[in-house]
Design a protein around this motif. Structure first.
Motif, PDB file in Angstrom:
ATOM      1  N   ASN A 145       0.837  -1.206   0.000  1.00  0.00           N
ATOM      2  CA  ASN A 145       0.000   0.000   0.000  1.00  0.00           C
ATOM      3  C   ASN A 145       0.871   1.255   0.000  1.00  0.00           C
ATOM      4  OD1 ASN A 145      -3.130  -0.505   0.553  1.00  0.00           O
ATOM      5  ND2 ASN A 145      -1.984  -2.136   1.549  1.00  0.00           N
ATOM      6  N   ALA A 146       1.889   1.252   0.864  1.00  0.00           N
ATOM      7  CA  ALA A 146       2.783   2.401   0.945  1.00  0.00           C
ATOM      8  C   ALA A 146       3.549   2.589  -0.355  1.00  0.00           C
ATOM      9  CB  ALA A 146       3.744   2.217   2.119  1.00  0.00           C
ATOM     10  N   MET A 147       3.988   1.484  -0.953  1.00  0.00           N
ATOM     11  CA  MET A 147       4.708   1.558  -2.228  1.00  0.00           C
ATOM     12  C   MET A 147       3.850   2.235  -3.295  1.00  0.00           C
ATOM     13  SD  MET A 147       7.437   0.822  -4.011  1.00  0.00           S
ATOM     14  CE  MET A 147       8.326  -0.429  -3.055  1.00  0.00           C
ATOM     15  N   ARG A 148       2.583   1.834  -3.378  1.00  0.00           N
ATOM     16  CA  ARG A 148       1.699   2.444  -4.363  1.00  0.00           C
ATOM     17  C   ARG A 148       1.500   3.931  -4.081  1.00  0.00           C
ATOM     18  NH1 ARG A 148      -3.784   0.356  -5.111  1.00  0.00           N
ATOM     19  NH2 ARG A 148      -3.592   1.594  -7.011  1.00  0.00           N
ATOM     20  N   ALA A 149       1.434   4.301  -2.792  1.00  0.00           N
ATOM     21  CA  ALA A 149       1.276   5.715  -2.446  1.00  0.00           C
ATOM     22  C   ALA A 149       2.505   6.517  -2.866  1.00  0.00           C
ATOM     23  CB  ALA A 149       1.027   5.859  -0.953  1.00  0.00           C
ATOM     24  N   VAL A 150       3.692   5.968  -2.626  1.00  0.00           N
ATOM     25  CA  VAL A 150       4.917   6.674  -3.012  1.00  0.00           C
ATOM     26  C   VAL A 150       5.007   6.803  -4.522  1.00  0.00           C
ATOM     27  CG1 VAL A 150       7.438   6.573  -2.990  1.00  0.00           C
ATOM     28  CG2 VAL A 150       6.147   6.019  -0.912  1.00  0.00           C
ATOM     29  N   ARG A 151       4.703   5.745  -5.247  1.00  0.00           N
ATOM     30  CA  ARG A 151       4.693   5.835  -6.710  1.00  0.00           C
ATOM     31  C   ARG A 151       3.741   6.930  -7.186  1.00  0.00           C
ATOM     32  NH1 ARG A 151       3.230  -0.187  -8.273  1.00  0.00           N
ATOM     33  NH2 ARG A 151       5.134  -1.338  -7.783  1.00  0.00           N
ATOM     34  N   SER A 152       2.551   6.946  -6.579  1.00  0.00           N
ATOM     35  CA  SER A 152       1.522   7.888  -7.015  1.00  0.00           C
ATOM     36  C   SER A 152       1.914   9.338  -6.754  1.00  0.00           C
ATOM     37  CB  SER A 152       0.197   7.576  -6.310  1.00  0.00           C
ATOM     38  OG  SER A 152      -0.273   6.283  -6.662  1.00  0.00           O
ATOM     39  N   ALA A 153       2.785   9.561  -5.772  1.00  0.00           N
ATOM     40  CA  ALA A 153       3.229  10.923  -5.466  1.00  0.00           C
ATOM     41  C   ALA A 153       4.134  11.482  -6.553  1.00  0.00           C
ATOM     42  CB  ALA A 153       3.949  10.945  -4.121  1.00  0.00           C
ATOM     43  N   GLU A 154       4.774  10.607  -7.344  1.00  0.00           N
ATOM     44  CA  GLU A 154       5.613  11.003  -8.485  1.00  0.00           C
ATOM     45  C   GLU A 154       6.664  12.036  -8.090  1.00  0.00           C
ATOM     46  OE1 GLU A 154       3.448  11.960 -12.021  1.00  0.00           O
ATOM     47  OE2 GLU A 154       2.690   9.911 -12.257  1.00  0.00           O
ATOM     48  N   LEU A 155       7.496  11.660  -7.120  1.00  0.00           N
ATOM     49  CA  LEU A 155       8.562  12.538  -6.645  1.00  0.00           C
ATOM     50  C   LEU A 155       9.917  12.075  -7.154  1.00  0.00           C
ATOM     51  CD1 LEU A 155       7.405  12.916  -2.943  1.00  0.00           C
ATOM     52  CD2 LEU A 155       7.441  14.730  -4.665  1.00  0.00           C
ATOM     53  N   SER A 156      10.819  13.013  -7.306  1.00  0.00           N
ATOM     54  CA  SER A 156      12.210  12.727  -7.652  1.00  0.00           C
ATOM     55  C   SER A 156      13.088  12.937  -6.433  1.00  0.00           C
ATOM     56  CB  SER A 156      12.677  13.643  -8.788  1.00  0.00           C
ATOM     57  OG  SER A 156      11.887  13.460  -9.949  1.00  0.00           O
ATOM     58  N   ALA A 157      14.269  12.340  -6.459  1.00  0.00           N
ATOM     59  CA  ALA A 157      15.222  12.534  -5.367  1.00  0.00           C
ATOM     60  C   ALA A 157      15.469  14.023  -5.151  1.00  0.00           C
ATOM     61  CB  ALA A 157      16.531  11.821  -5.688  1.00  0.00           C
ATOM     62  N   GLY A 158      15.501  14.421  -3.877  1.00  0.00           N
ATOM     63  CA  GLY A 158      15.728  15.821  -3.530  1.00  0.00           C
ATOM     64  C   GLY A 158      14.462  16.623  -3.351  1.00  0.00           C
ATOM     65  N   GLU A 159      13.320  16.101  -3.831  1.00  0.00           N
ATOM     66  CA  GLU A 159      12.051  16.806  -3.622  1.00  0.00           C
ATOM     67  C   GLU A 159      11.523  16.496  -2.224  1.00  0.00           C
ATOM     68  OE1 GLU A 159      10.060  17.782  -7.786  1.00  0.00           O
ATOM     69  OE2 GLU A 159       9.894  15.642  -7.300  1.00  0.00           O
ATOM     70  N   ARG A 160      10.469  17.203  -1.827  1.00  0.00           N
ATOM     71  CA  ARG A 160       9.997  17.158  -0.445  1.00  0.00           C
ATOM     72  C   ARG A 160       8.595  16.541  -0.377  1.00  0.00           C
ATOM     73  NH1 ARG A 160      10.493  22.334   0.692  1.00  0.00           N
ATOM     74  NH2 ARG A 160      12.631  22.080   1.463  1.00  0.00           N
ATOM     75  N   LEU A 161       8.444  15.570   0.525  1.00  0.00           N
ATOM     76  CA  LEU A 161       7.170  14.888   0.761  1.00  0.00           C
ATOM     77  C   LEU A 161       6.702  15.161   2.178  1.00  0.00           C
ATOM     78  CD1 LEU A 161       4.937  12.707   0.190  1.00  0.00           C
ATOM     79  CD2 LEU A 161       6.595  11.010   1.020  1.00  0.00           C
ATOM     80  N   LEU A 162       5.422  15.472   2.322  1.00  0.00           N
ATOM     81  CA  LEU A 162       4.793  15.566   3.638  1.00  0.00           C
ATOM     82  C   LEU A 162       3.847  14.390   3.812  1.00  0.00           C
ATOM     83  CD1 LEU A 162       4.189  17.088   6.287  1.00  0.00           C
ATOM     84  CD2 LEU A 162       2.407  18.350   5.040  1.00  0.00           C
ATOM     85  N   VAL A 163       4.033  13.625   4.874  1.00  0.00           N
ATOM     86  CA  VAL A 163       3.177  12.482   5.198  1.00  0.00           C
ATOM     87  C   VAL A 163       2.330  12.850   6.399  1.00  0.00           C
ATOM     88  CG1 VAL A 163       3.082  10.046   5.810  1.00  0.00           C
ATOM     89  CG2 VAL A 163       4.934  10.885   4.340  1.00  0.00           C
TER      90      VAL A 163
END
Length: 337
Positions: free
Chosen positions: A155-173
């Protein structure tokens, strides 16, 4: 065999039931480890929506995060599966409809969900019947604890894929529970700068203890650019907050479910040109999660607070935790005990 059975809201215990026999195309798995999650707690309390729509009914045998070894095979199954350590997909589509044909069996209208939907028995028992098509082999480095963390990890893997982020970008969980922390671990392994928003001091302290520096409450959250926001909480007000906080033109992912409806202003979504993605189930993320755990790039085992016996499950579902378990969010069950 012994199995954990819920008979009514708040009423459950260990019972002796008939062990399963493999049907054609099925295997029987000797279960080694099972994770308990929020869906299981909702099925126990009677609040889970499927109980009110007729998609689930008591008596229920729960358990959909599992690992074990194949101990029997049905007709048409390659006997080389015998003895192999496996986990498996929770979502079992009918295999005949247009959604299944398009690879979307996890949203098949006639799907079973192991331990959740349609009366398919779950893994809190000595043996579990599973279609061979749902199996995922576990390599040697992925032991019982990691194997039972593959489903939430998917489930988490699919969420991370869906966020479409590149290295160095910022994610808020939003929400540092099991899924939120798995999202954070997977994203961090990809070089993403991870921030976590939580509510309780204990959950925030635990997130820091496993290496996350940027951990906040709503009051302390800095006004940074968040290139994606993943809502892994069960709070009805946080989906709207996710849309408010995400950078315009980027993505919000909903993988958590509140017990009551969440209100999101579609004007905010449109005017910010935000893409909103919902995630149901781990199906398309399972294989990659197994590979990730096997590589050692992500080790979610610190998320497991304790492994308990089958007759302790009712207390866990009722929310009772022993003080010596600490603040890790996940409880595992060894049904052999």
């Amino acid at each position: 065999m012994r199995a954990f059975v819920i008979t009514a809201p708040g009423e459950a215990g260990v019972r002796e039931v008939e062990p399963p026999e493999p049907r054609p195309g099925e295997v029987i798995v000797a279960v080694e480890r099972v994770g308990v999650c929020g869906t299981d707690m909702e099925l126990f309390s009677g609040t889970m929506s499927y109980l009110h729509t007729g998609q689930a009914a008591y008596p229920l045998r729960i358990g959909h995060e599992w690992a074990g070894a194949v101990c029997a095979t049905g007709d048409g199954v390659d006997p080389s599966w015998l003895g192999r350590r496996v986990t498996g997909d929770t979502m079992l589509g009918c295999g005949r409809c247009a959604r299944c044909a398009a690879g979307r069996g996890h949203v098949c209208a006639d799907r079973y969900e192991i331990g959740i939907r349609g009366g398919r028995p779950g893994a809190l028992a000595g043996r579990l019947p599973v279609p061979v098509t749902a199996l995922h082999p576990l390599p040697e480095p992925v032991g019982p604890a990691l194997g039972a963390l593959v489903e939430p990890g998917g489930n988490a893997m699919r969420a991370v894929r869906s966020a479409e982020l590149s290295a160095g970008e910022r994610l808020l969980v939003l929400g540092p529970g099991t899924i939120g922390l798995l999202v954070a671990q997977i994203a961090a392994a990809r070089g993403v700068e991870v921030h976590l928003l939580g509510l309780t001091a204990s959950s925030l302290a635990f997130a820091r203890s496993i290496g996350f520096e940027h951990v906040w409450t709503r009051e302390t959250l800095p006004g940074l650019r968040y290139d994606a926001v993943v809502d892994a909480s069960n709070a009805p007000g946080l989906p709207a907050l996710a849309v408010d906080l995400v950078e315009p033109g980027r993505r919000v992912v909903f993988v958590g479910l509140a017990g009551t409806p969440s209100l999101v202003d579609s004007r905010a979504v449109a005017l910010k040109d935000v893409t909103v993605v919902g995630v149901l189930g781990a199906s398309a993320g399972l294989a990659e999660t197994v590979e990730l755990y096997a590589s050692g790039a992500v080790d979610p085992r610190p998320l497991v607070a304790a492994t308990v016996a089958l007759d302790e499950v009712a207390a866990v579902l009722a929310g009772r935790r022993r003080p010596d378990w600490g603040d890790a969010p996940k409880i595992h069950v060894d049904p052999r005990r």
